[in-house]
Design a protein around this motif. Sequence first.
Motif, PDB file in Angstrom:
ATOM      1  N   ASN A 213       0.962  -1.247   0.298  1.00 25.63           N
ATOM      2  CA  ASN A 213      -0.007   0.286   0.277  1.00 25.63           C
ATOM      3  C   ASN A 213       0.879   1.049   0.093  1.00 25.63           C
ATOM      4  O   ASN A 213       1.897   1.317   0.737  1.00 25.63           O
ATOM      5  CB  ASN A 213      -1.100  -0.102   1.603  1.00 25.63           C
ATOM      6  CG  ASN A 213      -2.398  -1.228   1.148  1.00 25.63           C
ATOM      7  OD1 ASN A 213      -2.240  -1.809  -0.071  1.00 25.63           O
ATOM      8  ND2 ASN A 213      -2.846  -1.305   2.239  1.00 25.63           N
ATOM      9  N   GLY A 214       0.693   1.964  -1.294  1.00 29.09           N
ATOM     10  CA  GLY A 214       1.829   3.297  -1.265  1.00 29.09           C
ATOM     11  C   GLY A 214       0.516   5.019  -0.772  1.00 29.09           C
ATOM     12  O   GLY A 214      -0.076   4.396  -1.124  1.00 29.09           O
ATOM     13  N   TYR A 215       1.361   5.495   0.256  1.00 29.47           N
ATOM     14  CA  TYR A 215       0.394   6.557   0.536  1.00 29.47           C
ATOM     15  C   TYR A 215       1.579   7.914   0.408  1.00 29.47           C
ATOM     16  O   TYR A 215       2.706   8.081   0.167  1.00 29.47           O
ATOM     17  CB  TYR A 215       0.743   6.036   2.366  1.00 29.47           C
ATOM     18  CG  TYR A 215      -1.101   5.536   2.338  1.00 29.47           C
ATOM     19  CD1 TYR A 215       0.157   4.269   2.698  1.00 29.47           C
ATOM     20  CD2 TYR A 215      -1.933   6.178   3.002  1.00 29.47           C
ATOM     21  CE1 TYR A 215      -1.176   3.028   3.122  1.00 29.47           C
ATOM     22  CE2 TYR A 215      -2.434   5.623   3.889  1.00 29.47           C
ATOM     23  CZ  TYR A 215      -2.592   4.067   3.494  1.00 29.47           C
ATOM     24  OH  TYR A 215      -3.480   2.579   3.903  1.00 29.47           O
ATOM     25  N   VAL A 216       1.089   8.707   0.232  1.00 29.80           N
ATOM     26  CA  VAL A 216       1.840   9.941  -0.200  1.00 29.80           C
ATOM     27  C   VAL A 216       1.229  10.963   0.994  1.00 29.80           C
ATOM     28  O   VAL A 216      -0.164  11.257   1.584  1.00 29.80           O
ATOM     29  CB  VAL A 216       0.833  11.152  -1.364  1.00 29.80           C
ATOM     30  CG1 VAL A 216       1.834  12.548  -1.389  1.00 29.80           C
ATOM     31  CG2 VAL A 216       1.445   9.841  -2.434  1.00 29.80           C
ATOM     32  N   PHE A 217       2.693  11.345   1.478  1.00 30.53           N
ATOM     33  CA  PHE A 217       2.013  12.380   2.335  1.00 30.53           C
ATOM     34  C   PHE A 217       1.970  13.430   2.831  1.00 30.53           C
ATOM     35  O   PHE A 217       3.114  14.388   2.048  1.00 30.53           O
ATOM     36  CB  PHE A 217       2.703  11.924   4.055  1.00 30.53           C
ATOM     37  CG  PHE A 217       2.711  10.623   4.829  1.00 30.53           C
ATOM     38  CD1 PHE A 217       3.431   9.581   4.154  1.00 30.53           C
ATOM     39  CD2 PHE A 217       1.946   9.885   5.757  1.00 30.53           C
ATOM     40  CE1 PHE A 217       2.771   8.231   4.635  1.00 30.53           C
ATOM     41  CE2 PHE A 217       1.806   8.842   5.987  1.00 30.53           C
ATOM     42  CZ  PHE A 217       1.892   8.079   5.900  1.00 30.53           C
ATOM     43  N   GLU A 218       1.844  14.138   3.362  1.00 29.21           N
ATOM     44  CA  GLU A 218       1.606  15.566   3.137  1.00 29.21           C
ATOM     45  C   GLU A 218       1.646  16.143   4.730  1.00 29.21           C
ATOM     46  O   GLU A 218       0.835  16.383   5.442  1.00 29.21           O
ATOM     47  CB  GLU A 218       0.191  16.183   2.632  1.00 29.21           C
ATOM     48  CG  GLU A 218       0.150  18.032   2.381  1.00 29.21           C
ATOM     49  CD  GLU A 218      -1.228  18.440   2.436  1.00 29.21           C
ATOM     50  OE1 GLU A 218      -1.206  19.138   1.371  1.00 29.21           O
ATOM     51  OE2 GLU A 218      -2.350  18.232   3.492  1.00 29.21           O
ATOM     52  N   LEU A 219       2.867  17.552   4.137  1.00 27.83           N
ATOM     53  CA  LEU A 219       4.414  17.987   5.554  1.00 27.83           C
ATOM     54  C   LEU A 219       3.814  19.092   5.708  1.00 27.83           C
ATOM     55  O   LEU A 219       3.393  19.706   5.057  1.00 27.83           O
ATOM     56  CB  LEU A 219       5.044  17.142   5.257  1.00 27.83           C
ATOM     57  CG  LEU A 219       5.851  15.616   5.492  1.00 27.83           C
ATOM     58  CD1 LEU A 219       6.558  15.099   5.372  1.00 27.83           C
ATOM     59  CD2 LEU A 219       4.403  14.642   6.190  1.00 27.83           C
ATOM     60  N   PRO A 220       3.426  19.638   6.915  1.00 26.32           N
ATOM     61  CA  PRO A 220       3.958  21.359   7.384  1.00 26.32           C
ATOM     62  C   PRO A 220       5.014  21.932   6.651  1.00 26.32           C
ATOM     63  O   PRO A 220       5.299  22.524   6.430  1.00 26.32           O
ATOM     64  CB  PRO A 220       3.814  21.110   8.297  1.00 26.32           C
ATOM     65  CG  PRO A 220       4.098  19.770   9.144  1.00 26.32           C
ATOM     66  CD  PRO A 220       3.719  19.141   8.543  1.00 26.32           C
ATOM     67  N   GLY A 221       6.166  20.947   6.749  1.00 28.09           N
ATOM     68  CA  GLY A 221       7.497  21.731   5.976  1.00 28.09           C
ATOM     69  C   GLY A 221       7.896  22.819   7.322  1.00 28.09           C
ATOM     70  O   GLY A 221       7.879  22.817   8.162  1.00 28.09           O
TER      71      GLY A 221
END
Length: 254
Positions: free
Chosen positions: A28-36
């Motif tokens: 299962n592949g996930y794309v993570f959105e991070l604050p930076g």
Amino acid sequence: MLNRNVSLAACLCLLASISAFGQGNQGNGYVFELPGPTSQGSNLQGFVYNGSFLSPEISATGPAGARQIIPKPDGSLFYILGANAGGLQSTADFVNFKAINGISGAVCSAAITPDGRYLLIGAAGTGASASCGPNSNSNSLYILDTNSNTVVSNSLSAPSAGIIGFAVSPDSTTAWMLTNSPSAAFVTAFSLSSRGLIGQPFRMPYGGANSITLSPSGLLYVTGGGAIYEITTTGTLFTCNAAFEPALPLCITP
């Protein structure tokens, strides 16, 4: 091709990381959105890579200013790099997060070995002027054993310049560390079994180095100052560029 070993990618202000998630979800592949790193936000959002992206499948609270997720190759553990001192955390399920102890200052650069055994870390100091980057004091090297999440000892001298990044051999036996200061950049090779120096640090012709990577053929590439340098890791006097002083076995190719 996307599989459980896919690493990470970063783009613009919102950082995205593509990774496998958990032993029970292999593939299962996930794309993570991070604050930076410039944000004090701590929310992490994960989306299935081939889904609709309308709502996150994972929503969690991690370290403030998270900018990178580094997975173990087997998908059993993830390391999240935050922006502040003590901001390096690990998680197996994106529900429970554990702080990594023994590291002073903010983590500036990190890389995991292909076998997943060690996480190599370059960290900044703890003073008011501590910072990351090519002209910083991010000159603390830590080697983390991922089996126990503890820092292991090494016989390497403290770098005299900021740690920019690492390259690791496919068999996880050798690592190359790039350091940089305003006047000089060095590539230092060390053994991951003995955690000791291999040869002498190789001084680059100029400062301003900003990245290092290892090609499939075993050549190192270092960028900086508007140039790309090709460095052989098995150099001899016959394969080195005579215009630069060789520090065998590292040397710039002709």
